[in-house]
Design a protein around this motif. Structure first.
Motif, mmCIF file in Angstrom:
data_model
loop_
_atom_site.group_PDB
_atom_site.id
_atom_site.type_symbol
_atom_site.label_atom_id
_atom_site.label_comp_id
_atom_site.label_asym_id
_atom_site.label_seq_id
_atom_site.Cartn_x
_atom_site.Cartn_y
_atom_site.Cartn_z
ATOM 1 N N PHE A 246 0.864 -1.258 -0.071
ATOM 2 C CA PHE A 246 0.082 0.134 -0.020
ATOM 3 C C PHE A 246 0.979 1.388 -0.140
ATOM 4 O O PHE A 246 0.477 2.318 -0.387
ATOM 5 C CB PHE A 246 -0.934 -0.102 1.085
ATOM 6 N N SER A 247 2.060 0.927 0.550
ATOM 7 C CA SER A 247 2.915 2.456 0.856
ATOM 8 C C SER A 247 3.717 2.634 -0.574
ATOM 9 O O SER A 247 4.309 3.336 -0.752
ATOM 10 C CB SER A 247 3.835 2.302 1.874
ATOM 11 N N THR A 248 3.718 1.457 -1.636
ATOM 12 C CA THR A 248 4.656 1.790 -2.927
ATOM 13 C C THR A 248 3.675 1.579 -3.969
ATOM 14 O O THR A 248 3.270 2.534 -4.551
ATOM 15 C CB THR A 248 5.643 0.766 -2.640
ATOM 16 N N VAL A 249 3.403 0.169 -4.336
ATOM 17 C CA VAL A 249 2.675 0.096 -5.727
ATOM 18 C C VAL A 249 1.227 0.975 -5.637
ATOM 19 O O VAL A 249 0.767 1.350 -6.763
ATOM 20 C CB VAL A 249 2.544 -1.396 -5.913
ATOM 21 N N TYR A 250 0.682 0.640 -4.390
ATOM 22 C CA TYR A 250 -0.825 1.289 -4.522
ATOM 23 C C TYR A 250 -0.553 2.861 -4.957
ATOM 24 O O TYR A 250 -1.381 3.379 -5.758
ATOM 25 C CB TYR A 250 -1.541 1.007 -3.108
ATOM 26 N N LEU A 251 0.438 3.312 -4.348
ATOM 27 C CA LEU A 251 0.509 4.769 -4.940
ATOM 28 C C LEU A 251 0.582 5.165 -6.196
ATOM 29 O O LEU A 251 0.048 6.167 -6.777
ATOM 30 C CB LEU A 251 1.627 5.608 -3.720
ATOM 31 N N ARG A 252 1.608 4.391 -6.662
ATOM 32 C CA ARG A 252 1.916 4.487 -8.241
ATOM 33 C C ARG A 252 0.517 4.380 -8.867
ATOM 34 O O ARG A 252 0.255 4.908 -9.885
ATOM 35 C CB ARG A 252 2.780 3.370 -8.720
ATOM 36 N N ALA A 253 -0.196 3.391 -8.565
ATOM 37 C CA ALA A 253 -1.377 3.018 -9.161
ATOM 38 C C ALA A 253 -2.527 3.796 -9.365
ATOM 39 O O ALA A 253 -3.332 4.030 -10.077
ATOM 40 C CB ALA A 253 -1.980 1.561 -8.733
ATOM 41 N N LYS A 254 -2.371 4.816 -8.504
ATOM 42 C CA LYS A 254 -3.286 6.231 -8.471
ATOM 43 C C LYS A 254 -2.698 7.119 -9.287
ATOM 44 O O LYS A 254 -3.590 8.261 -9.271
ATOM 45 C CB LYS A 254 -3.563 6.468 -6.853
ATOM 46 N N LYS A 255 -1.517 7.149 -9.848
ATOM 47 C CA LYS A 255 -1.100 8.238 -10.591
ATOM 48 C C LYS A 255 -1.774 8.200 -12.069
ATOM 49 O O LYS A 255 -2.066 7.038 -12.584
ATOM 50 C CB LYS A 255 0.544 8.036 -10.494
ATOM 51 N N ALA A 256 -1.665 9.200 -12.664
ATOM 52 C CA ALA A 256 -2.222 9.350 -14.017
ATOM 53 C C ALA A 256 -1.628 8.434 -14.950
ATOM 54 O O ALA A 256 -2.081 7.873 -15.752
ATOM 55 C CB ALA A 256 -2.301 10.819 -14.641
ATOM 56 N N ASP A 257 -0.340 8.080 -14.834
ATOM 57 C CA ASP A 257 0.360 7.279 -16.029
ATOM 58 C C ASP A 257 0.398 5.774 -15.651
ATOM 59 O O ASP A 257 1.211 5.027 -16.229
ATOM 60 C CB ASP A 257 2.044 7.705 -16.034
ATOM 61 N N TRP A 258 -0.300 5.477 -14.613
ATOM 62 C CA TRP A 258 -0.412 3.899 -14.494
ATOM 63 C C TRP A 258 -1.156 3.208 -15.467
ATOM 64 O O TRP A 258 -2.054 3.597 -16.005
ATOM 65 C CB TRP A 258 -1.588 3.785 -13.161
ATOM 66 N N PRO A 259 -0.407 2.323 -16.060
ATOM 67 C CA PRO A 259 -0.539 1.720 -17.621
ATOM 68 C C PRO A 259 -1.569 0.488 -17.530
ATOM 69 O O PRO A 259 -1.738 0.124 -18.431
ATOM 70 C CB PRO A 259 0.738 1.167 -17.717
ATOM 71 N N THR A 260 -2.073 0.220 -16.315
ATOM 72 C CA THR A 260 -2.990 -1.021 -16.349
ATOM 73 C C THR A 260 -4.346 -0.482 -15.675
ATOM 74 O O THR A 260 -4.638 0.465 -15.438
ATOM 75 C CB THR A 260 -2.235 -2.096 -15.809
ATOM 76 N N ALA A 261 -5.150 -1.503 -15.268
ATOM 77 C CA ALA A 261 -6.391 -1.279 -14.734
ATOM 78 C C ALA A 261 -6.291 -0.430 -13.423
ATOM 79 O O ALA A 261 -5.414 -0.550 -12.858
ATOM 80 C CB ALA A 261 -7.014 -2.713 -14.509
ATOM 81 N N GLN A 262 -7.435 0.386 -13.329
ATOM 82 C CA GLN A 262 -7.601 1.028 -12.178
ATOM 83 C C GLN A 262 -7.895 0.210 -10.832
ATOM 84 O O GLN A 262 -8.344 -0.835 -10.884
ATOM 85 C CB GLN A 262 -8.615 2.076 -12.131
ATOM 86 N N VAL A 263 -7.006 0.658 -9.774
ATOM 87 C CA VAL A 263 -7.157 0.049 -8.448
ATOM 88 C C VAL A 263 -8.611 0.174 -7.848
ATOM 89 O O VAL A 263 -9.283 1.535 -7.995
ATOM 90 C CB VAL A 263 -6.320 0.520 -7.219
ATOM 91 N N VAL A 264 -9.591 -0.833 -7.499
ATOM 92 C CA VAL A 264 -10.733 -0.292 -6.731
ATOM 93 C C VAL A 264 -10.526 -0.519 -5.219
ATOM 94 O O VAL A 264 -10.008 -1.477 -4.787
ATOM 95 C CB VAL A 264 -11.715 -1.652 -7.233
ATOM 96 N N ASP A 265 -11.006 0.709 -4.597
ATOM 97 C CA ASP A 265 -11.014 0.784 -3.100
ATOM 98 C C ASP A 265 -12.164 0.165 -2.408
ATOM 99 O O ASP A 265 -13.282 0.035 -2.836
ATOM 100 C CB ASP A 265 -10.607 1.977 -2.714
ATOM 101 N N LEU A 266 -12.080 -0.433 -1.270
ATOM 102 C CA LEU A 266 -12.894 -1.019 -0.592
ATOM 103 C C LEU A 266 -12.621 -0.780 0.860
ATOM 104 O O LEU A 266 -11.623 -1.087 1.409
ATOM 105 C CB LEU A 266 -13.229 -2.247 -0.897
ATOM 106 N N LEU A 267 -13.638 -0.254 1.973
ATOM 107 C CA LEU A 267 -13.519 -0.132 3.155
ATOM 108 C C LEU A 267 -14.601 -1.119 3.685
ATOM 109 O O LEU A 267 -15.797 -0.733 3.750
ATOM 110 C CB LEU A 267 -13.640 1.396 3.650
ATOM 111 N N GLN A 268 -14.042 -2.317 4.386
ATOM 112 C CA GLN A 268 -15.092 -2.986 4.867
ATOM 113 C C GLN A 268 -15.199 -2.941 6.499
ATOM 114 O O GLN A 268 -14.268 -2.539 7.101
ATOM 115 C CB GLN A 268 -14.264 -4.395 4.635
ATOM 116 N N ALA A 269 -16.794 -2.799 6.697
ATOM 117 C CA ALA A 269 -16.962 -2.584 8.001
ATOM 118 C C ALA A 269 -17.493 -3.943 8.835
ATOM 119 O O ALA A 269 -17.768 -4.820 8.181
ATOM 120 C CB ALA A 269 -18.251 -1.269 8.160
ATOM 121 N N PRO A 270 -17.619 -3.789 9.888
ATOM 122 C CA PRO A 270 -17.780 -5.181 10.677
ATOM 123 C C PRO A 270 -19.266 -5.570 10.308
ATOM 124 O O PRO A 270 -20.159 -4.522 10.312
ATOM 125 C CB PRO A 270 -17.929 -4.720 12.142
#
Ligand SMILES: O=C(O)CCC(=O)C(=O)O
Ligand SMILES: [Fe+2]
Length: 401
Positions: A246-270
Motif C-alpha cells: 500500500f505504501s509503494t505500488v498502490y500509490l503508483r497505481a493512483k497516478k495518471a500514468d499507471w499503465p493498467t487497470a484502475q485499483v478499486v478501493d473498498l473499506l469493509q466494516a464489521p
C-alpha cells in the motif's frame, strides 16, 4: 478489540515470543529494529481520508441466490453483502474476553518458518502481542493469525459452529475431493492495525467470501488479467507485506500514468461480507484490531476456470476430483472432460484461441507453480516467504515511484 493489559515482563515469555517472531519472519530478524524500521506505526497508513469506496452494498434479503449468480458471480464483479452475520453466534460471542477465555491456551497459526512449518502462538499470547507497544503496537507489519486448520483442531474446532456458510456460497464443489484431501478452504483471520494480506490472487482460481466480525479492513482490488509485473514488481523496497504494497505500488497505481487497470478501493466494516471473484488481485490492510472468517469455494459459476487451474496445478488431486464428480455430478465431469479435450487439442495444434486461460496462466495466477492452496495462501498472507514470479517478456517496463 482491546485485550486485558499485559506486558512481557516475563522474560521467558518474551524470549519465546521473539523466537516465534524470528521463525515467522526470518528476513526481519537480522538486527534489532528491523521489525519497525519503516515507522509505519507512526505514519498515516491507516488513515482512510480521501479513499472512495464505490462497491455496492446489498442487504442479503434483497439479493436472491439466482440474482447473486447472474449479477455478480458469473460476470465476476466484487460486491459487499450486508446482514449475513447478524444471527451468527460469532457476531455476539467472539469478544476478546470470551475468545481469551475459551481459546486462550490454544495455539493459532501466525506464520510459517523457512521450511514451511506452521509457527503458532497461544491466543492469549497473541492478544497480548497485538496490544503490546513494543510488539504488535509498534511492528511495521505485525504477525497475523491466519489459521486454516482452526475448524479441524481439537482446541478450536467448536468455533466452526459459531458461523454459517452464507447461502450464496454453499455449493462448494471441492467437497467431492474429500475433507482430508481437498485444498485448505477456511481460515480464521485476526490481527491488529497494519497487519494484513499482501497482494495476491486466490489459489486455483477459486472465489472467496470474507466476513468481518470486528474492526475495519481496507481492500485494494485489481481485475483479472492485470499483469503481475505491474502490480508486483521485483524491486527493492516493494515487499509482499500489505503495508509495504500500500505504501509503494498502490500509490503508483493512483497516478495518471499507471499503465493498467484502475485499483478499486473498498473499506469493509464489521458485519460486511466481501465477495472476491476468482482471478481478482487483492491486498488487505487491517486498520485496527480485526477478526474475520473467510472461505474459498468452487461453484457452478467458476467451475471451468478452477478445473483448468486444478488440472495443471494439482494434477493428482484433479483426477481424484474428476472421479468423484463422475459419480456425483456427471454433468460437471462431462464439462471437465470437454475442457481437457479442447485444451489438449489446442496444445497439439499449437493454437492459443483461449485467451482467458493463456492470460490467466501468464499474469493472473501462480497456481501452476504452487504445490497447494495453503502454500499460496501462506504466500498471500502475512508471511513474506514469497517466490515472486519473473515478469513475462511483454511486460518488462520499469516504473518509477
Ligand atoms: O482478511 C484478509 O487478510 C484477506 C484474506 C484473503 O485475501 C485470503 O484469505 O485470501
Ligand atoms: Fe485472498
Amino acid at each position: 478489540m482491546s485485550s486485558t493489559a499485559c506486558c512481557y515482563g516475563d522474560n521467558d515469555r518474551e524470549r519465546k515470543l521473539r523466537k516465534v517472531k524470528r521463525a515467522a519472519r526470518s528476513e526481519l530478524s537480522n538486527s534489532k529494529g528491523d521489525w519497525y524500521k519503516h515507522g509505519y506505526a507512526q505514519s498515516d497508513i491507516c488513515n482512510t481520508a480521501g479513499i472512495e469506496d464505490h462497491i455496492p452494498r446489498i442487504y442479503w434479503k434483497d439479493l436472491s441466490r439466482e440474482e447473486f449468480v447472474e449479477r455478480f458471480e458469473r460476470p465476476r464483479i466484487p460486491v459487499v453483502i450486508t446482514g449475513l452475520a447478524d444471527d451468527w453466534p460469532a457476531s455476539k460471542n467472539w469478544t476478546p474476553d470470551r475468545l481469551r477465555h475459551l481459546y486462550g491456551e490454544h495455539k493459532f497459526k501466525v506464520g510459517s518458518d523457512d521450511e514451511g512449518y506452521a509457527v503458532r502462538l497461544p491466543m492469549a499470547w497473541y492478544f497480548d502481542y497485538m496490544s503490546d507497544p513494543l510488539h504488535g503496537g509498534r511492528d511495521d507489519s505485525p504477525l497475523y493469525i491466519f489459521d486454516g486448520t482452526f475448524a479441524d483442531r481439537e482446541g478450536s474446532k467448536s468455533m466452526r459452529k459459531d458461523y454459517e456458510v452464507p447461502f450464496y456460497f454453499q455449493e462448494d464443489l471441492f467437497r467431492y475431493v474429500g475433507e482430508k484431501r481437498r485444498p485448505p478452504y477456511r481460515w480464521l483471520v485476526m490481527g491488529p492495525a497494519r497487519s494484513g494480506s499482501g497482494l495476491h490472487i486466490d489459489p486455483l482460481a477459486t472465489s472467496a467470501w470474507n466476513t468481518l466480525l470486528a474492526g475495519k479492513k481496507r481492500w485494494a482490488l485489481l481485475p483479472p488479467g492485470t499483469p503481475r509485473c505491474h502490480v508486483l514488481p521485483r524491486e527493492q523496497g516493494v515487499e509482499r507485506e500489505a503495508v509495504s504494497w500500500f505504501s509503494t505500488v498502490y500509490l503508483r497505481a493512483k497516478k495518471a500514468d499507471w499503465p493498467t487497470a484502475q485499483v478499486v478501493d473498498l473499506l469493509q466494516a464489521p458485519g460486511e461480507t466481501v465477495f472476491i471473484p476468482g482471478g481478482w488481485w487483492h491486498a488487505v490492510l487491517n486498520l485496527d484490531d480485526t477478526l474475520a472468517v473467510t472461505q474459498n469455494y468452487v461453484s457452478g459459476a467458476n467451475f471451468e476456470r478452477v478445473w483448468k487451474h486444478t488440472r495443471k496445478g494439482r494434477p493428482k488431486m484433479s483426477q481424484r476430483w474428476l472421479g468423484a464428480l463422475e459419480q456425483e455430478r456427471p454433468e460437471l465431469a462431462a464439462k471437465a472432460h470437454d475442457l481437457t479435450n479442447r485444451e489438449d487439442l489446442e496444445c497439439d495444434t499449437g493454437s492459443s484461441s483461449d485467451s482467458s486461460s493463456s492470460s490467466s496462466d501468464s499474469s493472473e495466477s501462480s497456481d501452476s507453480e504452487s504445490s497447494s492452496v495453503s502454500n499460496t495462501r501462506q504466500r498471500a498472507g502475512s508471511d513474506a516467504k514469497t517466490r515472486v514470479q519473473a515478469c513475462t517478456s511483454e511486460c518488462k517496463e520499469t516504473f518509477k515511484a
